[in-house]
Design a protein around this motif. Structure first.
Motif, short mmCIF file in Angstrom:
data_model
loop_
_atom_site.label_atom_id
_atom_site.label_comp_id
_atom_site.label_asym_id
_atom_site.label_seq_id
_atom_site.Cartn_x
_atom_site.Cartn_y
_atom_site.Cartn_z
N ARG A 173 10.43 -3.69 -13.05
CA ARG A 173 11.03 -5.00 -13.30
C ARG A 173 10.48 -6.06 -12.35
NH1 ARG A 173 16.10 -6.80 -15.48
NH2 ARG A 173 16.96 -8.62 -14.42
N ARG A 174 10.22 -5.66 -11.11
CA ARG A 174 9.79 -6.63 -10.10
C ARG A 174 8.28 -6.87 -10.12
NH1 ARG A 174 12.22 -10.23 -8.14
NH2 ARG A 174 11.58 -10.06 -5.96
N ARG A 175 7.51 -5.79 -10.24
CA ARG A 175 6.04 -5.91 -10.18
C ARG A 175 5.46 -4.96 -11.22
NH1 ARG A 175 7.91 -5.35 -5.05
NH2 ARG A 175 7.69 -7.14 -3.65
N SER A 176 5.17 -5.48 -12.37
CA SER A 176 4.70 -4.64 -13.47
C SER A 176 3.18 -4.50 -13.41
CB SER A 176 5.13 -5.24 -14.81
OG SER A 176 4.74 -4.42 -15.87
N ASP A 177 2.67 -3.83 -12.35
CA ASP A 177 1.23 -3.59 -12.25
C ASP A 177 0.87 -2.31 -13.00
OD1 ASP A 177 2.21 -1.60 -10.60
OD2 ASP A 177 1.74 -2.68 -8.76
N TRP A 178 -0.41 -1.99 -13.04
CA TRP A 178 -0.87 -0.86 -13.86
C TRP A 178 -0.36 0.45 -13.30
CZ3 TRP A 178 -3.77 3.11 -11.96
CH2 TRP A 178 -4.38 2.92 -10.71
N THR A 179 -0.24 0.58 -11.96
CA THR A 179 0.22 1.83 -11.37
C THR A 179 1.64 2.13 -11.81
OG1 THR A 179 -1.16 1.35 -9.43
CG2 THR A 179 0.49 3.09 -9.20
N ARG B 218 0.82 -1.21 0.00
CA ARG B 218 0.00 0.00 0.00
C ARG B 218 0.86 1.26 0.00
NH1 ARG B 218 -4.84 -1.40 4.36
NH2 ARG B 218 -5.91 -2.98 3.06
N LEU B 219 1.95 1.23 0.77
CA LEU B 219 2.85 2.38 0.77
C LEU B 219 3.48 2.58 -0.61
CD1 LEU B 219 4.66 1.94 4.22
CD2 LEU B 219 2.96 3.68 3.60
N ARG B 220 3.83 1.47 -1.26
CA ARG B 220 4.42 1.57 -2.59
C ARG B 220 3.43 2.14 -3.58
NH1 ARG B 220 4.63 -1.89 -6.87
NH2 ARG B 220 3.51 -3.48 -5.68
N GLN B 221 2.18 1.69 -3.53
CA GLN B 221 1.17 2.21 -4.44
C GLN B 221 0.88 3.69 -4.16
OE1 GLN B 221 -2.19 -0.40 -4.03
NE2 GLN B 221 -1.33 -1.98 -5.36
N THR B 222 0.88 4.06 -2.89
CA THR B 222 0.68 5.47 -2.55
C THR B 222 1.82 6.33 -3.08
OG1 THR B 222 -0.50 4.83 -0.53
CG2 THR B 222 0.31 7.09 -0.65
N LEU B 223 3.04 5.83 -2.95
CA LEU B 223 4.20 6.57 -3.46
C LEU B 223 4.09 6.76 -4.97
CD1 LEU B 223 7.05 7.77 -3.21
CD2 LEU B 223 7.96 5.45 -3.38
N PHE B 224 3.68 5.72 -5.67
CA PHE B 224 3.59 5.84 -7.12
C PHE B 224 2.44 6.75 -7.54
CE2 PHE B 224 6.33 2.09 -7.22
CZ PHE B 224 7.19 2.45 -8.23
N LEU B 225 1.37 6.76 -6.78
CA LEU B 225 0.28 7.69 -7.09
C LEU B 225 0.73 9.13 -6.89
CD1 LEU B 225 -2.82 5.84 -5.56
CD2 LEU B 225 -2.31 6.22 -7.98
N LEU B 226 1.52 9.37 -5.84
CA LEU B 226 2.05 10.72 -5.62
C LEU B 226 3.00 11.12 -6.74
CD1 LEU B 226 2.69 10.66 -1.75
CD2 LEU B 226 0.88 11.86 -2.98
#
Length: 541
Positions: free
Chosen positions: A359-365, A5-13
């Motif tokens: 490279r590690r997790r190629s999700d949509w975000t 969740r922290l990683r997704q929040t960082l990428f959204l920012l």
């Protein structure tokens, strides 16, 4: 789960940070953005007066520059790739030298030497007893087009040379064995293979032309970029400037589409052309007039785009060393180095985070964030400035005590933000090219040994990415040192950079004093050119 969740929040920012300039520009068209109708009135006045001039001047300039960079870049690339003549190895890397000089510095150098009161026209009038002007006005649309052509042709030259070197020589040899004459081999084999590369290089050159502010402002040419700054600074209306910026973004989006399409065709052509590699193809040895013609084709762009501008800038320094101001120059240099180093480190750090997570997790975000960062280099500096200051002005009007305007304009925060939006794509491209050379099996082996993500990045990836990250740091550093439009508006008080000072001194007709910071920018720009020439050096035939 918490880490994800922290990683997704960082990428959204990060996504919001890189999207904000463009979103703010497009929001100027929303209802309520121009509550008092002043921006609409300004645009109506501009549409009936100067806006058509902005449009046609920009189009004419782009068409002229496109034709010029194609002719100069493609002929030079064909000469050094398909033919052998004295000095060919020297020309292969020397043709990249104009990349070291910003276009606005080339404009200052030629203006200083060729203007009415300059040494060239003065000498001609004295020798031949003439009166009046003996050379066309340098500060004109034609002069600007020539400056852009000789400053930006390396984009076409570099990509065309790579395309011709990889495929054309072998296929031309096959055509020669089939009895095709030289003219037909060049027109029907070599040039069609280089067409996608030429299209991509031309699109890059035109994006630089559209993003330029220094040349158009100094020459007094009414382009879209100059119009955006005029609407913002002279007419004091940020909504009108933002709406003009959307039109510029439409031009850039079209060029970006054409460039991506050309890159896909380049990859398709490369795949198709690999079967011809078994032929032993050698460049055709030139003799007589053909040899001297090839030598002239390769030397003229170097002389016009690098040698003459450097000599023109050295002339006032050699003639009068008293124009040098070493104290202020040291301060300008330190400011440029500080901003360049800070922006380069942050850009490379963000690029490493993005490339590693992709490279590690190629999700949509992650994919969308990487795509947005990759598009940042195509956004002109004028658009980024408007896109950053537009929400700042709104926040300042809503909450005057917040101090947002002070933080963004009186400190380096806004400037570094603009640099990251503009140049993080450069770092990301270099880091991703480094990751492309690391097999995925290394990651699988480390995972089987129980290595976590941070340990994988630190102990496996980082030792293999040192050269790529060093190149990325250097490229971003040089780009920041030469950047003018965003720096001119967003820099803090009393913190001028070499690019800003060179522009201001040239604008005030103090071209002799502008030579020193301009030459410093040239010296900095030579570093990545030398690296590029070593990396892309043609293999021995």
């Amino acid at each position: 789960m918490l880490f994800r969740r922290l990683r997704q929040t960082l990428f959204l920012l990060l996504t919001l940070a890189f999207m904000l300039p463009v979103l703010a520009v497009f929001s100027s068209w929303l209802p309520g953005g121009d509550s008092n109708g002043v921006a609409a009135q300004i645009l109506r006045e501009m549409r009936s007066t100067v806006l058509p001039d902005y449009l046609w001047t920009t189009l004419r300039l782009c068409v002229t520059v496109a034709v010029g960079v194609i002719v100069v870049g493609l002929t030079a690339a064909a000469a050094v790739t398909l033919f052998d003549f004295p000095g060919r190895k020297l020309f292969e890397w020397a043709l990249l030298l104009p990349m070291a000089i910003p276009a606005y510095v080339v404009a200052y150098a030629y203006t200083d030497f060729l203007q009415f009161a300059g040494p060239f026209q003065t000498l001609i009038r004295d020798v031949f007893g003439l009166e009046g002007r003996v050379f066309p006005e340098v500060r004109s649309e034609g002069g600007a087009a020539l400056v852009f052509i000789f400053a930006l042709y390396p984009y076409v030259y570099l990509l065309a040379r790579t395309a011709l070197g990889e495929r054309a020589s072998q296929l031309m040899e096959a055509a020669r064995l089939l009895g095709a004459p030289m003219r037909r081999r060049i027109l029907e084999v070599a040039l069609p293979l280089a067409r996608p590369a030429v299209a991509a290089g031309t699109a890059l050159a035109l994006m630089e032309t559209l993003a330029d502010f220094g040349v158009s402002s100094y020459f007094g040419i009414q382009t879209f970029t100059a119009g955006i700054y005029k609407a913002w600074l002279s007419m004091d209306n940020r909504i009108a400037a933002a709406q003009l910026a959307t039109l510029l973004l439409a031009f850039v989006a079209l060029l970006l589409f054409l460039e991506h399409r050309a890159e896909k065709r380049m990859r398709f052509s490369a795949t198709r052309g690999t079967r011809a590699g078994s032929l032993d193809a050698r460049p055709l040895r030139l003799h007589g007039r053909a040899k001297w013609l090839a030598w002239w084709v390769c030397s003229a762009p170097i002389v016009m785009g690098f040698v003459l501008p450097v000599l023109f800038m050295l002339r006032p320094l050699v003639a009068d060393w008293s124009v040098l101001s070493w104290g202020p120059f040291l301060g300008w240099t330190l400011n440029s180095l500080r901003l360049g180093a800070l922006s380069a480190v942050l850009a490379v750090a963000l690029a490493l985070v993005l490339a590693f997570n992709l490279r590690r997790r190629s999700d949509w975000t992650t994919r969308w964030t990487v795509q947005l960062v990759s598009l940042g280099y195509a956004v002109p500096g004028a658009v980024i400035v408007v896109g950053l200051l537009l929400p700042v002005g709104w926040l300042q009007s809503v909450a005057p005590q917040s101090g947002v305007g002070y933080v963004m304009t009186a400190t380096s925060l806004g400037l570094v933000w603009a640099y990251l939006v503009r140049f993080c794509a450069v770092a990301l491209q270099s880091v991703q090219s480094g990751y492309a050379r690391i097999p995925l099996s290394f990651d699988d082996s480390a995972r089987m040994l129980g290595t976590g993500d941070m340990a994988l990045l630190r102990r496996v990836h980082w030792p293999l990415l040192k050269r790529s990250t060093a190149a990325a740091t250097l490229l971003v550093f040089v780009d920041v040192m030469k950047e003018l439009p965003a720096t001119l508006v967003l820099r803090p008080f009393n913190s001028d950079t070499l690019a800003v000072v060179a522009y201001q001194l040239a604008r005030d007709e103090r071209l002799g004093e502008a030579a020193l910071p301009s030459l410093a920018l040239v010296l900095v720009g030579l570093i990545p050119v030398v690296m590029l020439s070593r990396t892309l050096r043609a293999p021995a035939h």
